[in-house]
Structure formats: structure tokens, C-alpha cells
Scaffold this motif. Structure first.
Motif, mmCIF file in Angstrom:
data_model
loop_
_atom_site.group_PDB
_atom_site.id
_atom_site.type_symbol
_atom_site.label_atom_id
_atom_site.label_comp_id
_atom_site.label_asym_id
_atom_site.label_seq_id
_atom_site.Cartn_x
_atom_site.Cartn_y
_atom_site.Cartn_z
ATOM 1 N N ALA A 179 -22.809 62.726 5.868
ATOM 2 C CA ALA A 179 -23.985 61.227 5.623
ATOM 3 C C ALA A 179 -23.216 59.951 6.285
ATOM 4 C CB ALA A 179 -25.227 61.168 4.341
ATOM 5 N N ASN A 180 -21.593 59.622 6.067
ATOM 6 C CA ASN A 180 -21.507 58.715 6.087
ATOM 7 C C ASN A 180 -20.505 58.933 7.244
ATOM 8 O OD1 ASN A 180 -19.675 56.696 6.128
ATOM 9 N ND2 ASN A 180 -19.139 56.444 3.877
ATOM 10 N N PRO A 181 -20.819 57.455 8.622
ATOM 11 C CA PRO A 181 -20.427 57.926 9.826
ATOM 12 C C PRO A 181 -19.012 57.925 9.048
ATOM 13 C CG PRO A 181 -22.306 57.588 9.793
ATOM 14 C CD PRO A 181 -22.249 57.443 8.338
ATOM 15 N N ALA A 182 -18.848 56.912 8.390
ATOM 16 C CA ALA A 182 -17.139 56.293 8.408
ATOM 17 C C ALA A 182 -16.365 57.810 7.732
ATOM 18 C CB ALA A 182 -17.428 54.933 7.812
ATOM 19 N N SER A 183 -16.905 58.521 6.845
ATOM 20 C CA SER A 183 -16.232 59.644 6.356
ATOM 21 C C SER A 183 -16.018 60.228 7.828
ATOM 22 C CB SER A 183 -17.122 60.418 5.231
ATOM 23 O OG SER A 183 -16.777 61.693 4.448
ATOM 24 N N VAL A 184 -17.065 60.468 8.372
ATOM 25 C CA VAL A 184 -16.519 62.093 8.907
ATOM 26 C C VAL A 184 -15.753 61.734 10.096
ATOM 27 C CG1 VAL A 184 -17.686 63.029 11.074
ATOM 28 C CG2 VAL A 184 -18.920 62.854 8.559
ATOM 29 N N SER A 185 -15.373 60.048 10.324
ATOM 30 C CA SER A 185 -14.471 59.806 11.678
ATOM 31 C C SER A 185 -13.559 59.804 10.963
ATOM 32 C CB SER A 185 -15.059 58.517 11.558
ATOM 33 O OG SER A 185 -14.868 57.597 10.706
ATOM 34 N N GLY A 186 -12.797 59.581 10.518
ATOM 35 C CA GLY A 186 -11.620 60.292 9.160
ATOM 36 C C GLY A 186 -11.566 61.926 9.480
ATOM 37 N N LEU A 187 -11.611 62.437 9.352
ATOM 38 C CA LEU A 187 -11.941 64.098 9.747
ATOM 39 C C LEU A 187 -10.958 64.861 10.454
ATOM 40 C CD1 LEU A 187 -12.999 66.738 8.333
ATOM 41 C CD2 LEU A 187 -14.082 67.147 10.246
ATOM 42 N N SER A 188 -10.812 64.001 11.721
ATOM 43 C CA SER A 188 -10.173 64.286 12.194
ATOM 44 C C SER A 188 -8.075 64.185 12.708
ATOM 45 C CB SER A 188 -9.449 63.965 13.973
ATOM 46 O OG SER A 188 -8.936 64.189 14.949
ATOM 47 N N TRP A 189 -8.141 63.260 11.480
ATOM 48 C CA TRP A 189 -6.422 62.519 10.806
ATOM 49 C C TRP A 189 -6.168 63.290 9.906
ATOM 50 C CZ3 TRP A 189 -4.814 60.823 6.352
ATOM 51 C CH2 TRP A 189 -6.421 60.308 5.880
ATOM 52 N N GLN A 190 -7.083 63.783 9.413
ATOM 53 C CA GLN A 190 -7.182 64.882 8.256
ATOM 54 C C GLN A 190 -6.062 65.847 8.067
ATOM 55 O OE1 GLN A 190 -9.513 64.374 4.077
ATOM 56 N NE2 GLN A 190 -10.660 63.620 5.666
ATOM 57 N N LEU A 191 -7.388 66.738 9.849
ATOM 58 C CA LEU A 191 -6.411 67.483 10.520
ATOM 59 C C LEU A 191 -5.162 67.610 11.524
ATOM 60 C CD1 LEU A 191 -10.290 69.125 11.018
ATOM 61 C CD2 LEU A 191 -8.669 69.705 8.872
ATOM 62 N N ASP A 192 -5.073 66.708 11.520
ATOM 63 C CA ASP A 192 -3.599 66.475 12.734
ATOM 64 C C ASP A 192 -2.544 66.986 12.782
ATOM 65 O OD1 ASP A 192 -2.124 64.995 14.821
ATOM 66 O OD2 ASP A 192 -1.391 64.056 13.430
ATOM 67 N N GLY A 193 -2.288 68.404 13.833
ATOM 68 C CA GLY A 193 -1.199 68.938 13.685
ATOM 69 C C GLY A 193 -2.179 70.426 13.437
ATOM 70 N N GLU A 194 -3.607 71.001 12.751
ATOM 71 C CA GLU A 194 -3.794 72.001 12.647
ATOM 72 C C GLU A 194 -4.006 73.011 14.146
ATOM 73 O OE1 GLU A 194 -3.337 73.278 9.487
ATOM 74 O OE2 GLU A 194 -4.090 71.512 8.066
ATOM 75 N N LYS A 195 -4.353 74.343 13.310
ATOM 76 C CA LYS A 195 -4.822 74.975 13.961
ATOM 77 C C LYS A 195 -5.881 75.962 13.369
ATOM 78 C CE LYS A 195 -1.022 76.000 17.452
ATOM 79 N NZ LYS A 195 -0.060 77.207 18.259
ATOM 80 N N ILE A 196 -7.092 75.501 13.925
ATOM 81 C CA ILE A 196 -8.106 76.519 12.950
ATOM 82 C C ILE A 196 -8.428 77.625 13.490
ATOM 83 C CG2 ILE A 196 -10.393 76.004 11.410
ATOM 84 C CD1 ILE A 196 -9.463 72.718 11.777
#
Length: 228
Positions: free
Chosen positions: A54-71
Motif C-alpha cells: 500500500a506504500n509506493p515508496a516501499s514497493v519501489s525499493g523491491l527490485s534492488w532488494q532482489l538484485d541479482g536473483e533468479k526467482i
């Protein structure tokens, strides 16, 4: 061992997905909004990450938290429900809250996560509802919820061609005995999730390019809805 991401994992279906995938020996990355939820996920053996859809700022940081992953498998589980009908107009506040979590949150998370699913040629699963099935509507009960889940389905189907190396799926989990589903629901979370995991595994396809026509709309047991 698969890498599994569960967004909206602090309770109910999301928490049960974490439990079962960890138990199966998979690596699980799971999100929650607060420290209590994160601690619970950590204790279960998952890798917790903070996310408030519900917080766009929180969602916007998700990609860098997953940087380099293969999901290999990502789940968007987060959702809210309300039980109003069409006899009175929804308030703007209620409508905005419903659409933000059920639709906008997913639309914001999708481009943050789908590239990492593509890296693994994996699957991106969105927990939807039979309330989105226009051909099955019998009343206006949960009017806004109907609208939000139908919108979620459209958002996912429309986005699929932009991520051809990921497979998108829409899955209705059934009426499940959770806080949102109430104690009257006939389906236990562990049974719903076990069936969802089986359905996802069976739907895994070796295709290397997916289009909007390839997005299945399924029940937890693998059966498909007739039309939308």
C-alpha cells in the motif's frame, strides 16, 4: 532447490506458502510489513524482506532488494476484502484502499519482480478470486472486491507480453479458512496451498515465449474457469 518469493506472507495463504516451500527444502524470500511479521518469517527459515504494497515508496525499493536473483516462482498474495453491495455507493476512501492493495500494489510490484522471474524462466503467480469471474457473478455482494480482482486479472494478462520469458498464472485459492476467508470457510489453508503448489508445478511449461493468450485463470485444484 527452487528460489521462491512470497509477497504478502505475514498470515493466511502467504504464510502457509512459506511454511510448505521451506519444508520442501526450497529457498524462500518472503515479505511482511512490520517487524513482528518479519521475525515470524525469519523463525520459519525464510529470508524476510520489508514490503508494504500500500506504500509506493516501499514497493519501489523491491527490485534492488532482489538484485541479482533468479526467482523460480513468485507469488503476489497481498489482498483486502470488503463485503458491501451495490445498494449504496462506495466511499472514495474505501474504493482507493481496495484498489490500491488489490490492483495498484500488484501493478507496481510486477515490473519490480518479473525481470528476476525471467532470469530463471520462472513463474509469477497472482492470487486472484472467483469473484473476478464475470460469467459467474450472482449478486453484488463484495461489489468493490469483484471489481478489484477483475482489474487485477486484466492487469496481469495485459502485462504478460512484456515479460515473455516468465509464465504468469492467475489462481483462485478457494474459500479458505483465514482471517479474510472467515472461520466458516470449508477449505483449510494447508489444503489450499498444497493444491496451489501442485497446480503451479503441473502448469510449468518449457515454452520460451509467453503472450496474453497464455495466461491461465485457474482454481486451486488446477481446473480452469470457463471464460472470464
Amino acid at each position: 532447490m527452487k528460489t521462491v518469493l512470497v509477497m504478502g506472507a505475514s498470515r493466511g495463504i502467504g504464510l502457509e506458502l512459506v511454511r510448505q516451500y521451506v519444508e520442501a527444502g526450497d529457498r524462500v524470500i518472503a515479505t511482511a510489513r512490520d517487524e513482528a511479521g518479519l521475525a515470524c518469517l525469519r523463525d520459519m527459515g525464510a529470508e524476510p524482506k520489508t514490503l508494504d504494497v500500500a506504500n509506493p515508496a516501499s514497493v519501489s525499493g523491491l527490485s534492488w532488494q532482489l538484485d541479482g536473483e533468479k526467482i523460480d516462482i513468485a507469488y503476489y498474495v497481498a489482498g483486502v476484502f470488503s463485503d458491501e453491495d451495490a445498494k449504496s455507493p462506495p466511499t472514495q476512501q474505501a474504493f482507493d484502499a481496495m484498489m490500491h492493495v488489490n490492483v495498484l500494489g500488484a501493478m507496481q510490484a510486477l515490473p519490480q519482480v518479473a525481470p528476476w522471474v525471467e532470469e530463471a524462466r520462472g513463474q509469477f503467480v497472482f492470487i486472484t478470486s472467483d469473484f473476478a469471474h464475470i460469467g459467474g457473478v450472482q449478486s453484488s455482494r463484495a461489489w468493490m472486491y469483484h471489481v478489484s480482482k477483475a482489474a487485477l486479472n486484466m492487469a496481469v494478462v495485459a502485462a504478460q507480453p512484456d515479460y515473455p520469458n516468465a509464465q504468469f498464472l492467475l489462481i483462485h485459492p478457494g474459500w479458505v479458512r483465514t482471517d479474510m476467508g472467515t472461520a466458516q470457510a470449508p477449505l483449510l489453508p494447508e489444503d489450499s496451498v498444497a493444491a496451489i503448489r501442485k497446480t503451479v508445478a503441473q502448469r510449468k511449461t518449457p515454452k520460451t515465449s509467453h503472450t496474453c493468450a497464455d495466461v491461465p485463470y485457474l482454481r486451486w485444484d488446477g481446473s480452469a474457469f470457463s471464460g472470464w
